[in-house]
Design an enzyme around this catalytic site. Structure first.
Site, PDB file in Angstrom:
ATOM      1  CG  ASP A 153      -2.097   0.963   0.979  1.00  0.00           C
ATOM      2  OD1 ASP A 153      -2.090   1.408  -0.102  1.00  0.00           O
ATOM      3  OD2 ASP A 153      -2.569   1.167   2.051  1.00  0.00           O
ATOM      4  CG  ASN A 158       0.154   4.435   4.115  1.00  0.00           C
ATOM      5  OD1 ASN A 158      -0.355   4.783   4.895  1.00  0.00           O
ATOM      6  ND2 ASN A 158      -0.514   3.325   3.355  1.00  0.00           N
ATOM      7  CG  ASP A 171      -1.364   2.479   7.107  1.00  0.00           C
ATOM      8  OD1 ASP A 171      -1.142   2.501   8.537  1.00  0.00           O
ATOM      9  OD2 ASP A 171      -2.101   3.015   6.639  1.00  0.00           O
TER      10      ASP A 171
END
Length: 224
Positions: A153, A158, A171
């Site tokens: 991701d 992030n 994350d």
């Protein structure tokens, strides 16, 4: 005093913005007495997937696995707590999300951060791990024909930036083995959405694929 009471009593909790199905807090140590081994004085993050306790546990396990395998630039786990709800606690990476940082940055700083993002991802993809249990591709191949250890991701929100330098990514619930273009396409799409297509080449330059991008795979993984 059980684990969660320590964090409730000795730390100041500040809510952070996150996805609708998560609760995320920034914790500052606020006790006057010297800490013990269960009370890190560094700022912490407390995170809970409110829709699924198992997801909170799963991300904590990924953090432990990353630490065990010596992967740099990712959260360092502290502890996990579960009753009718669950929280994972990890040492906060210094800085703010790259999406927030880049909105106010000038063009030169944007170019620098995006090149760093490419270099960070390239280094992550070169990570050598033994017997990684987290597999995200079909053994039959298809578009997944260049398998690396990836983030899963990899988007601007992030990626953490502190004073114009990337300190790591968060994350990590979807870390594992997959085609490198999953992460490349994810970040390219994130940059396009926030800043515009003209900024994506800085990221490609950092990853060292500028002028050599596989456009077919890029577009395929943007849509998946």
């Amino acid at each position: 005093m059980h684990t969660f009471e320590i964090y409730e009593e000795y730390y100041k909790w500040h809510p952070l913005e996150g996805e609708s199905a998560t609760e995320i807090y920034y914790l500052e140590y606020g006790k006057d007495d010297p800490p013990n081994q269960y009370e890190p004085t560094e700022p912490l993050i407390a995170k809970s997937y409110t829709d699924d306790i198992k997801k909170t546990r799963r991300e904590h396990k990924r953090q432990l696995w990353l630490e065990l395998n010596g992967v740099n630039g990712v959260p360092k786990p502290v502890t996990y707590y579960q009753e009718e709800y669950a929280y994972l606690f990890y040492i906060a990476l210094p800085g703010v999300g790259a999406d927030e940082f880049l909105k106010e940055a000038d063009d030169g700083t944007r170019a620098s951060i995006l090149k760093q993002a490419g270099r960070y991802l390239s280094a992550l993809h070169k990570t050598k791990v033994e017997d990684c249990p987290f597999i995200f591709y079909d053994e039959a191949g298809g578009m997944h024909d260049d398998i690396v250890f990836g983030h899963g991701d990899f988007v601007l929100s992030n990626l953490i930036v502190n004073e114009s330098y990337i300190t790591g990514s968060v994350d990590v619930i979807n870390i594992g083995m997959r085609d490198r273009y999953v992460d490349i396409a994810s970040m390219a799409k994130s940059i396009e959405t926030l800043l515009g297509q003209e900024y994506v080449d800085h990221f490609f330059d950092g990853y060292r694929i500028l002028g050599e991008v596989d456009e077919g795979k890029l577009e395929y993984f943007k849509g998946h």
